[in-house]
Design a protein around this motif. Structure first.
Motif, PDB file in Angstrom:
ATOM      1  N   SER A  80       0.064   7.036  -3.527  1.00  0.00           N
ATOM      2  CA  SER A  80      -0.192   8.288  -3.641  1.00  0.00           C
ATOM      3  C   SER A  80       0.140   9.157  -2.384  1.00  0.00           C
ATOM      4  O   SER A  80       0.262  10.383  -1.880  1.00  0.00           O
ATOM      5  N   ARG A  81       0.190   8.294  -1.122  1.00  0.00           N
ATOM      6  CA  ARG A  81       1.029   8.739   0.301  1.00  0.00           C
ATOM      7  C   ARG A  81       2.466   9.067   0.104  1.00  0.00           C
ATOM      8  O   ARG A  81       3.302   8.409  -0.529  1.00  0.00           O
ATOM      9  N   ARG A  82       3.132   9.585   1.150  1.00  0.00           N
ATOM     10  CA  ARG A  82       4.603   9.725   1.343  1.00  0.00           C
ATOM     11  C   ARG A  82       4.891   8.885   2.364  1.00  0.00           C
ATOM     12  O   ARG A  82       4.369   8.312   3.352  1.00  0.00           O
ATOM     13  N   TRP A  83       6.276   8.108   2.052  1.00  0.00           N
ATOM     14  CA  TRP A  83       6.702   7.098   2.874  1.00  0.00           C
ATOM     15  C   TRP A  83       8.308   7.632   3.065  1.00  0.00           C
ATOM     16  O   TRP A  83       9.076   8.176   2.439  1.00  0.00           O
ATOM     17  N   SER A  84       8.832   7.024   4.407  1.00  0.00           N
ATOM     18  CA  SER A  84      10.066   7.496   4.983  1.00  0.00           C
ATOM     19  C   SER A  84      11.095   6.856   4.135  1.00  0.00           C
ATOM     20  O   SER A  84      12.194   7.340   3.730  1.00  0.00           O
ATOM     21  N   ARG A  85      10.779   5.419   3.797  1.00  0.00           N
ATOM     22  CA  ARG A  85      12.026   4.751   3.046  1.00  0.00           C
ATOM     23  C   ARG A  85      11.111   3.756   1.989  1.00  0.00           C
ATOM     24  O   ARG A  85       9.943   3.718   1.980  1.00  0.00           O
ATOM     25  N   GLU A  86      12.117   3.672   1.025  1.00  0.00           N
ATOM     26  CA  GLU A  86      11.268   2.778  -0.314  1.00  0.00           C
ATOM     27  C   GLU A  86      10.832   1.736   0.298  1.00  0.00           C
ATOM     28  O   GLU A  86       9.609   1.175  -0.235  1.00  0.00           O
ATOM     29  N   ARG A  87      11.413   0.831   1.209  1.00  0.00           N
ATOM     30  CA  ARG A  87      10.947  -0.203   1.657  1.00  0.00           C
ATOM     31  C   ARG A  87       9.525   0.028   2.279  1.00  0.00           C
ATOM     32  O   ARG A  87       8.760  -1.128   2.513  1.00  0.00           O
ATOM     33  N   ASP A  88       9.218   1.048   2.902  1.00  0.00           N
ATOM     34  CA  ASP A  88       7.969   1.121   3.770  1.00  0.00           C
ATOM     35  C   ASP A  88       6.805   1.021   2.888  1.00  0.00           C
ATOM     36  O   ASP A  88       5.692   0.568   3.125  1.00  0.00           O
ATOM     37  N   LEU A  89       6.845   1.227   1.614  1.00  0.00           N
ATOM     38  CA  LEU A  89       5.653   0.969   0.680  1.00  0.00           C
ATOM     39  C   LEU A  89       5.657  -0.399   0.408  1.00  0.00           C
ATOM     40  O   LEU A  89       4.402  -0.753   0.591  1.00  0.00           O
ATOM     41  N   GLY A  90       6.412  -1.124   0.359  1.00  0.00           N
ATOM     42  CA  GLY A  90       6.120  -2.652   0.028  1.00  0.00           C
ATOM     43  C   GLY A  90       5.761  -3.322   1.608  1.00  0.00           C
ATOM     44  O   GLY A  90       4.699  -3.979   1.549  1.00  0.00           O
ATOM     45  N   ASP A  91       6.179  -2.703   2.556  1.00  0.00           N
ATOM     46  CA  ASP A  91       5.777  -3.325   3.755  1.00  0.00           C
ATOM     47  C   ASP A  91       4.238  -2.778   4.005  1.00  0.00           C
ATOM     48  O   ASP A  91       3.312  -3.649   4.653  1.00  0.00           O
ATOM     49  N   ALA A  92       3.842  -1.707   3.595  1.00  0.00           N
ATOM     50  CA  ALA A  92       2.481  -1.125   3.661  1.00  0.00           C
ATOM     51  C   ALA A  92       1.594  -2.133   3.020  1.00  0.00           C
ATOM     52  O   ALA A  92       0.323  -2.368   3.328  1.00  0.00           O
ATOM     53  N   VAL A  93       2.126  -2.551   1.601  1.00  0.00           N
ATOM     54  CA  VAL A  93       1.129  -3.368   0.914  1.00  0.00           C
ATOM     55  C   VAL A  93       1.160  -4.455   1.484  1.00  0.00           C
ATOM     56  O   VAL A  93      -0.037  -5.411   1.349  1.00  0.00           O
ATOM     57  N   GLU A  94       1.943  -5.410   2.181  1.00  0.00           N
ATOM     58  CA  GLU A  94       1.959  -6.499   2.992  1.00  0.00           C
ATOM     59  C   GLU A  94       0.883  -6.345   4.044  1.00  0.00           C
ATOM     60  O   GLU A  94       0.142  -7.310   4.325  1.00  0.00           O
ATOM     61  N   ILE A  95       1.039  -5.214   4.691  1.00  0.00           N
ATOM     62  CA  ILE A  95       0.051  -5.104   5.767  1.00  0.00           C
ATOM     63  C   ILE A  95      -1.610  -5.108   5.517  1.00  0.00           C
ATOM     64  O   ILE A  95      -2.248  -5.584   5.810  1.00  0.00           O
ATOM     65  N   MET A  96      -1.590  -4.391   4.073  1.00  0.00           N
ATOM     66  CA  MET A  96      -2.940  -4.057   3.766  1.00  0.00           C
ATOM     67  C   MET A  96      -3.352  -5.573   3.194  1.00  0.00           C
ATOM     68  O   MET A  96      -4.490  -5.717   3.499  1.00  0.00           O
ATOM     69  N   ALA A  97      -2.633  -6.414   2.636  1.00  0.00           N
ATOM     70  CA  ALA A  97      -3.067  -7.796   2.315  1.00  0.00           C
ATOM     71  C   ALA A  97      -3.368  -8.561   3.494  1.00  0.00           C
ATOM     72  O   ALA A  97      -4.388  -9.411   3.454  1.00  0.00           O
ATOM     73  N   VAL A  98      -2.514  -8.476   4.436  1.00  0.00           N
ATOM     74  CA  VAL A  98      -2.872  -9.104   5.834  1.00  0.00           C
ATOM     75  C   VAL A  98      -4.016  -8.695   6.582  1.00  0.00           C
ATOM     76  O   VAL A  98      -5.243  -9.465   6.884  1.00  0.00           O
ATOM     77  N   ILE A  99      -4.622  -7.206   6.397  1.00  0.00           N
ATOM     78  CA  ILE A  99      -5.836  -6.842   6.716  1.00  0.00           C
ATOM     79  C   ILE A  99      -6.912  -7.419   5.994  1.00  0.00           C
ATOM     80  O   ILE A  99      -7.848  -7.789   6.644  1.00  0.00           O
ATOM     81  N   VAL A 100      -6.808  -7.502   4.811  1.00  0.00           N
ATOM     82  CA  VAL A 100      -7.631  -8.212   3.941  1.00  0.00           C
ATOM     83  C   VAL A 100      -7.992  -9.717   4.359  1.00  0.00           C
ATOM     84  O   VAL A 100      -9.338  -9.871   4.651  1.00  0.00           O
TER      85      VAL A 100
END
Length: 266
Positions: A80-100
């Motif tokens: 639902s958020r805006r991302w500068s690049r397509e890959r940024d969404l995947g990077d964000a999912v990875e970061i959230m997984a590591v945060i968990v």
């Protein structure tokens, strides 16, 4: 926009993330694999011309009923958020997984985070010290299960949190070497550790009794048991400055003088 989007999601979903378990991290990593496998899907989920609600609906249709409600909430919030690049969404999912994963380790406080980081860095050093192991873990023809078995032999008896991140690094490094991804994971964990360390700056040495009282007061103020890192800096003149993560409590004379100078200069 990317950093802001990720920070917003973390703030909005803090209660969800705090209750998430390792299964949520595993589901986020699995969702990341789906994103990485389809450029078309990434474009659709990061297309700014699509309404956020429509992008969230796509996620619901893809993963609804296949993941926990916590995982679905995180994924829907991210798309639902805006991302500068397509890959940024995947990077964000990875970061959230590591945060968990780090939140799970954090249930043991600073010690849990330190142990997790140490385990990852120890494994990274083990891999880096052997060209044979590096070749085995970067061999594109090798089965992921074989890489996991090798990683298990090289890091026996580690925590569930460490095992998940190590296995992820050796099987799905996303264009990086496993050692590089482990270093990135470790940096995230180290950043989280700062929430448990109070950097205390004072003008002169403090006696042990005062340090003990100060520690107890800061624990109550921040709501967790902190580790004090006391630094003597005569430049602060007097008072005390405490920084825990991004939060700063400053009562030094130097700061008050600087504030006065700014007011006089304005």
């Amino acid at each position: 926009m990317t950093t802001e989007s990720l920070a917003t999601v973390q703030r909005e979903l803090a209660p969800v993330i705090s209750q998430a378990d390792l299964e949520v991290a595993e589901e986020l990593f699995a969702a990341l694999d789906v994103l990485d496998s389809s450029a078309g899907l990434r474009r659709s989920l990061t297309d700014p011309s699509r309404e956020p609600v429509a992008r969230a609906a796509m996620v619901k249709s893809l993963f609804g009923g296949k993941v926990s409600s916590a995982t679905a909430s995180i994924l829907e919030a991210l798309v639902s958020r805006r991302w500068s690049r397509e890959r940024d969404l995947g990077d964000a999912v990875e970061i959230m997984a590591v945060i968990v994963v780090t939140r799970q380790a954090e249930r043991e406080g600073l010690k849990g985070l330190e142990n997790l980081e140490t385990t990852l860095l120890d494994f990274r050093r083990t891999v880096a010290s052997s060209h044979e192991v590096q070749r085995a873990l970067t061999d594109a023809q090798a089965r992921p299960e074989a890489k996991k078995q090798l990683a298990d032999r090289l890091s026996p008896g580690v925590s569930s949190e460490a095992r998940l991140l190590i296995d992820r690094a050796v099987t799905k490094p996303r264009g990086l070497r496993p050692t590089q991804l482990l270093e990135r994971f470790s940096e995230q964990i180290a950043e989280r550790q700062q929430r448990w360390i109070a950097q205390v700056t004072v003008a002169k040495e403090l006696d042990s009794a005062y340090v003990e009282r100060l520690g107890a007061s800061l624990d109550r103020y921040f709501g967790r048991e902190l580790q004090l890192d006391v630094v003597v800096d005569p430049a602060v003149v007097g008072g005390i400055r405490v920084q825990v993560g991004d939060e700063v409590v400053d009562s030094t004379v130097a700061t008050k003088l600087n504030e006065l100078h700014r007011k006089l200069a304005s």
